[in-house]
Scaffold this active site. Structure first.
Site, PDB file in Angstrom:
ATOM      1  N   ASP A  35     124.523  74.934  77.745  1.00  0.00           N
ATOM      2  CA  ASP A  35     123.507  73.855  77.732  1.00  0.00           C
ATOM      3  C   ASP A  35     123.538  72.829  78.703  1.00  0.00           C
ATOM      4  OD1 ASP A  35     122.098  75.033  75.426  1.00  0.00           O
ATOM      5  OD2 ASP A  35     123.848  74.498  74.107  1.00  0.00           O
ATOM      6  N   SER A  65     130.553  68.238  86.373  1.00  0.00           N
ATOM      7  CA  SER A  65     129.296  67.816  87.497  1.00  0.00           C
ATOM      8  C   SER A  65     128.125  67.228  86.491  1.00  0.00           C
ATOM      9  CB  SER A  65     128.738  68.907  88.090  1.00  0.00           C
ATOM     10  OG  SER A  65     129.850  69.287  88.984  1.00  0.00           O
ATOM     11  N   HIS A  69     113.880  77.111  86.024  1.00  0.00           N
ATOM     12  CA  HIS A  69     113.150  76.759  84.694  1.00  0.00           C
ATOM     13  C   HIS A  69     113.625  75.592  84.304  1.00  0.00           C
ATOM     14  CE1 HIS A  69     117.315  77.978  83.721  1.00  0.00           C
ATOM     15  NE2 HIS A  69     117.105  77.608  82.460  1.00  0.00           N
ATOM     16  N   LYS A  90     123.161  78.241  94.600  1.00  0.00           N
ATOM     17  CA  LYS A  90     124.639  78.487  95.318  1.00  0.00           C
ATOM     18  C   LYS A  90     124.384  78.371  96.966  1.00  0.00           C
ATOM     19  CE  LYS A  90     128.647  79.116  94.107  1.00  0.00           C
ATOM     20  NZ  LYS A  90     129.176  78.689  92.758  1.00  0.00           N
TER      21      LYS A  90
HETATM   22  N1  GLU Z   1     131.205  75.944  92.146  1.00  0.00           N
HETATM   23  C1  GLU Z   1     131.405  75.535  90.894  1.00  0.00           C
HETATM   24  C2  GLU Z   1     130.680  76.832  89.998  1.00  0.00           C
HETATM   25  O1  GLU Z   1     130.890  77.848  90.470  1.00  0.00           O
HETATM   26  C3  GLU Z   1     130.669  74.450  90.217  1.00  0.00           C
HETATM   27  C4  GLU Z   1     129.367  74.104  90.374  1.00  0.00           C
HETATM   28  C5  GLU Z   1     128.709  72.713  90.326  1.00  0.00           C
HETATM   29  O2  GLU Z   1     129.777  72.031  89.372  1.00  0.00           O
HETATM   30  O3  GLU Z   1     127.652  72.332  90.251  1.00  0.00           O
HETATM   31  O4  GLU Z   1     130.661  76.932  88.465  1.00  0.00           O
END
Ligand code: GLU
Length: 473
Positions: free
Chosen positions: A101, A364, A67, A108
């Site tokens: 947001d 991130s 989305h 994953k």
């Molecule tokens: N693996 C982390 C989580 O479960 C970070 C994911 C990310 O930063 O994209 O939130």
């Protein structure tokens, strides 16, 4: 890691949490079905040459929701990895991003290996091959799907991923944005390593300054003096413990793979880390007492329990013995749906994973923005801000006739560095999300707890995105 007494799987639990909340959203059954299901799943196998001979390795990447693009989520290296687990974790990423947001869909990835059994060279070969598989099927890219670290991976693996992706996309200006959690020298951002733990701390601090919440659990206002137990001293657990301690909480217990330790007067984290480095274990630490086993660590006396290891750690079996009044989920899915029912009946305040550990993906997002803009935050404006605030300080001195102390001047005249902006941005996002979840909870007293309220928030935001895309009326 499945609890032996546990009958429902991780994915079942995520599904139960979703369904429980869905009834309070007012969305149609069709749209709810679309939001819940996993959009795409890629399972692949590839050979690896190791010192023991050839091995076939399983890899997955699940993109739960498109989305918003790109999709986002970590990559896990674990012997326990399987398609269901990856799907559950990808779904949690979708809801997590929506709650805070962060404009990504959820994803994953996983490779079924125990990284400790491989040399650095072998891990590099595995990581590069995994990335190549993702490139071949268009499951990676700054505008497609952006991995990050998760259990068993870190900046080193992210650097290999970025380099492999770049090799297949020569001249692509934004290729560094294909992965986050890189080291600062390789296009990462300051504050990403500690971001998840810092976010857990902000979430706890919000709850502890919420008079109604503290009243409901019978605790005084503020984080200072609260007794904390952490499960897992990895990146998330360590930083959550550190920031809680710096915020005035008392770290009374730690549970790790090898066992658990406790000291009602408080454990000094720095000395414990030094002890662990020296002996390879948290046990036998002079500043605490060893508990009989690691489970006892979760059940020991405390105000706040932070599970920061793996999923399904708190089940219907051990939930009745948990003494904490606040459960702050640093890990993804540490509490089963049946355990949650028991804890809510006991009046425990559960700060759910999709909010509590969203600090990692939030920073991130900042890293991805930095990579796409090719400039670090604060770089252009810092000097200008310093000189205008300096001029303002001069005016204040002139008009008041009072000289500022060097400290006062330094505080006023400081332009923000990247780390200042990252940390304040994270704080703002965590604080806003808490208020948003709380308002949803207060508006509808039937909503059983903070997790359901966070799911309602996420589902309704995703529904708005579908409407904006014109996909759903
Ligand atoms: N693996 C982390 C989580 O479960 C970070 C994911 C990310 O930063 O994209 O939130």
């Amino acid at each position: 890691m499945n609890d032996s007494k546990q009958t429902t799987s991780f994915l079942d639990n995520v599904s139960m949490y979703f369904d429980q909340a869905a009834q309070f959203t007012g969305q149609s059954a069709d749209l709810l079905r679309q939001i819940k299901i996993c959009n795409s799943m890629y399972h692949f196998r590839f050979p690896v040459r190791t010192s023991r001979g050839y091995e076939v390795v399983d890899g997955w990447r699940a993109e739960h929701s498109h989305h918003k693009m790109p999709t986002k989520g970590g990559i896990r290296y674990s012997e326990e990895a399987n398609a269901e687990e990856v799907t559950a974790l990808a779904a949690l990423m979708t809801y997590k991003c929506a709650v805070v947001d962060v404009p990504f869909g959820g994803a994953k990835g996983a490779i079924r290996i125990d990284p400790k059994k491989y040399s650095i060279g072998e891990l590099e070969q595995i990581t590069r091959r995994y990335t190549h598989e993702l490139v071949k099927k268009n499951f990676i890219g700054p505008g497609i799907d952006v991995p990050a670290p998760d259990y068993g991976t870190g900046p080193r693996e992210m650097a290999w991923i970025a380099d492999t992706y770049a090799a297949f996309h020569p001249g692509e200006l934004d290729s560094l944005g294909c992965v986050t959690g890189k080291s600062v020298a390789q296009g990462g951002i300051r504050g990403r390593t500690e971001a998840t733990g810092r976010g857990v701390f902000f979430a706890i601090r919000e709850a502890c300054s919420d008079a109604e919440a503290m009243n409901s659990v019978g605790l005084s206002l503020g984080i200072a003096g609260k007794r904390v137990i952490v499960q897992g001293l990895g990146n998330v657990g360590y930083h959550a413990a550190l920031f809680c301690q710096e915020g005035g909480a008392i770290l009374v217990g730690i549970s790790e793979f090898e066992g658990a330790i406790y000291n009602a007067a408080g454990i000094d984290l720095a000395s414990l880390m030094a002890h662990r480095k020296e002996t390879g274990s948290i046990l036998g630490f002079a500043g605490a007492t060893d508990l009989p086993n690691r489970e006892a660590g979760l059940e020991a006396d405390c105000d706040i329990l932070i599970p920061a290891a793996l999923e399904n750690q708190i089940s219907a079996e051990n939930a009745p013995r948990i003494k904490a009044k606040i459960l702050a989920e640093g890990a993804n899915g540490p509490t089963t749906a049946n355990a949650e029912k028991i804890l809510l009946e006991k009046g425990v305040l559960i700060i759910p994973d999709i909010y509590a550990n969203a600090g990692g993906v939030t920073v991130s997002y900042f890293e991805w923005l930095k990579d796409l803009s090719h400039v670090s935050f604060g770089r252009i404006a810092k000097r200008f801000v310093q000189s205008s605030y300096g001029a303002m300080a001069d005016v204040v001195e002139e008009t008041t006739g009072r000289k500022l102390t060097p400290q006062q001047r330094n505080t006023i005249v400081r332009g923000a560095d990247e780390i200042d902006l990252v940390n304040s941005g994270l704080e703002e996002i965590m604080s806003n999300a808490y208020q948003e979840i709380n308002e949803i909870r207060k508006r509808d007293p039937r909503i059983p707890g903070m997790r359901s309220a966070a799911f309602v928030s996420a589902i309704n935001k995703i529904a708005v995105s579908y409407a904006e895309l014109g996909i759903w009326p």
